[in-house]
Scaffold this active site. Structure first.
Site, short mmCIF file in Angstrom:
data_model
loop_
_atom_site.label_atom_id
_atom_site.label_comp_id
_atom_site.label_asym_id
_atom_site.label_seq_id
_atom_site.Cartn_x
_atom_site.Cartn_y
_atom_site.Cartn_z
N HIS A 1 -3.71 6.76 3.13
CA HIS A 1 -4.01 5.48 2.34
C HIS A 1 -5.44 5.25 2.99
O HIS A 1 -5.74 5.14 3.90
CB HIS A 1 -2.85 4.60 2.51
CG HIS A 1 -3.34 3.02 2.53
ND1 HIS A 1 -3.66 2.67 1.23
CD2 HIS A 1 -3.27 1.77 3.34
CE1 HIS A 1 -4.23 1.61 1.15
NE2 HIS A 1 -3.94 0.91 2.31
N CYS B 1 0.82 -1.23 0.15
CA CYS B 1 -0.08 0.01 -0.15
C CYS B 1 0.82 1.51 -0.07
O CYS B 1 0.32 2.16 -0.27
CB CYS B 1 -1.06 -0.06 1.42
SG CYS B 1 -2.02 -1.40 1.28
N ASN C 1 -10.20 -0.53 -0.27
CA ASN C 1 -8.86 -0.23 -0.01
C ASN C 1 -8.11 -0.86 -1.46
O ASN C 1 -8.28 -2.11 -1.65
CB ASN C 1 -8.09 -1.30 1.17
CG ASN C 1 -6.77 -1.24 1.43
OD1 ASN C 1 -5.89 -0.85 0.31
ND2 ASN C 1 -6.20 -1.65 2.42
#
Length: 333
Positions: A259, A119, A289
């Site tokens: 994020h 990520c 996500n």
């Protein structure tokens, strides 16, 4: 040979993103796994996510985001000399997804490679590109964050399959005056926590044999309970590092783009940084996500909505498997 500039900065000159058409809602997931809209929403803040079409790979989505960013920047493929793709879901182990994108764009002068930082991939890619531009090794870089996470999810595991989505985001970077563009960056990792979030199968440690497939090693494994506190602490520390380096305070930040892992993590970070909710860009409710793609997608949407203007100070901070984390502080020009 590109001559090194005595003093130069690096900045975003183009931003783009791409989301697949297919929407997978929490109500859709209720029919697939033992979960509910309420369970997912209260724990993650996610209502729906996008899923790539059957014939759509990471390179396809990366290409679409890249084209949008290049059009926004007004640059042609012949100007791109560096392509960095952050992804944990490449088209294949090799060649890199960046090379596939390079060929499709026709960027014949570009060096191309992937970054595997989960990520944090986009943050890592931007930091690498900044270093190349400010040292004169690159004039025009394309950085893409892209994930097709739906291909590595076990849709019988409600702890993981409800979290992730597919998509891509991209930026084009060039040089700028010192004190403009990227003001500071920070990267860090801690491999001792690798098994909090990982994909066990498919590498040299555990090739995808029939036995490995039967054990489900082709799917993401996660221990979310161990990630939450570590993520908040790491993202806050990374944010403070870049603010301190730039001699700025959190009150100087116009927009925080974290994020998009979990709305509770996002809220924990912003509270500790004392950044008002109205300054935080959040799209996790609609896209889930998307790992390395989450920050550039949110950045692209914010620009499209007219939120980001010239002179805006933007704090981008990521955290992911590895464990990896980092931040980029940008004054948008």
């Amino acid at each position: 040979m590109i001559k090194q500039a005595k003093e130069t900065g690096a900045t975003f000159v183009g931003i783009g993103y791409y989301l697949p058409e297919k929407v997978l809602s929490n109500f859709d997931l209720e029919k697939m796994v033992d979960t509910s809209d309420e369970w997912i929403l209260t724990r993650t803040g996610i209502r729906e996510r996008r899923v790539a079409a059957e014939n759509e790979a990471s390179s396809d989505m990366a290409y679409r985001a890249a084209v949008m960013a290049m059009e926004d920047a007004g640059v042609g493929a012949e100007e791109i000399d560096t392509i960095i793709v952050g992804t944990v879901t490449p088209d294949m182990l090799f060649p890199s997804t960046a090379c596939i994108v390079q060929d499709r764009l026709g960027a014949v002068k570009a060096a191309a490679f992937d970054v595997t930082a989960a990520c944090s991939g986009f943050i890592y890619g931007v930091t690498l590109a900044q270093s190349m531009i400010t040292t004169g090794k690159s004039r025009c870089a394309l950085i893409v964050g892209v994930e097709t996470l739906s291909r590595i999810l076990d849709f019988t595991d409600r702890t993981t399959c409800v979290l992730f989505g597919d998509g891509a985001g991209a930026v084009v970077m060039k040089s700028c005056k010192p004190g403009e563009g990227i003001l500071s960056t920070f990267m860090q990792s801690d491999g001792s926590y690798a098994e909090l979030l990982y994909l066990p199968g498919g590498g040299s440690r555990s090739p995808l044999t029939p036995e490995a497939l039967e054990r489900g090693e082709q799917y993401v494994k996660m221990r979310g309970d161990g990630l939450f506190k570590y993520a908040v602490k790491a993202m806050v520390n990374a944010s403070k590092k870049v603010l301190d380096e730039a001699n700025l305070k959190s009150s100087d930040v116009d927009f925080l783009i974290p994020h998009q892992a979990n709305v509770r993590i996002i809220d924990g970070v912003r509270k500790r940084l004392r950044i008002p909710k109205k300054k935080v860009i959040v799209n996790i409710d609609r896209v889930g996500n998307t790992s390395a793609a989450s920050i550039p997608i949110a950045l692209g949407e914010a620009k499209e909505q007219g939120l980001i203007q010239k002179g805006s100070t933007i704090l981008m901070v990521g955290f992911g498997g590895g464990l990896t984390w980092g931040a980029v502080l940008l004054r948008y020009v």
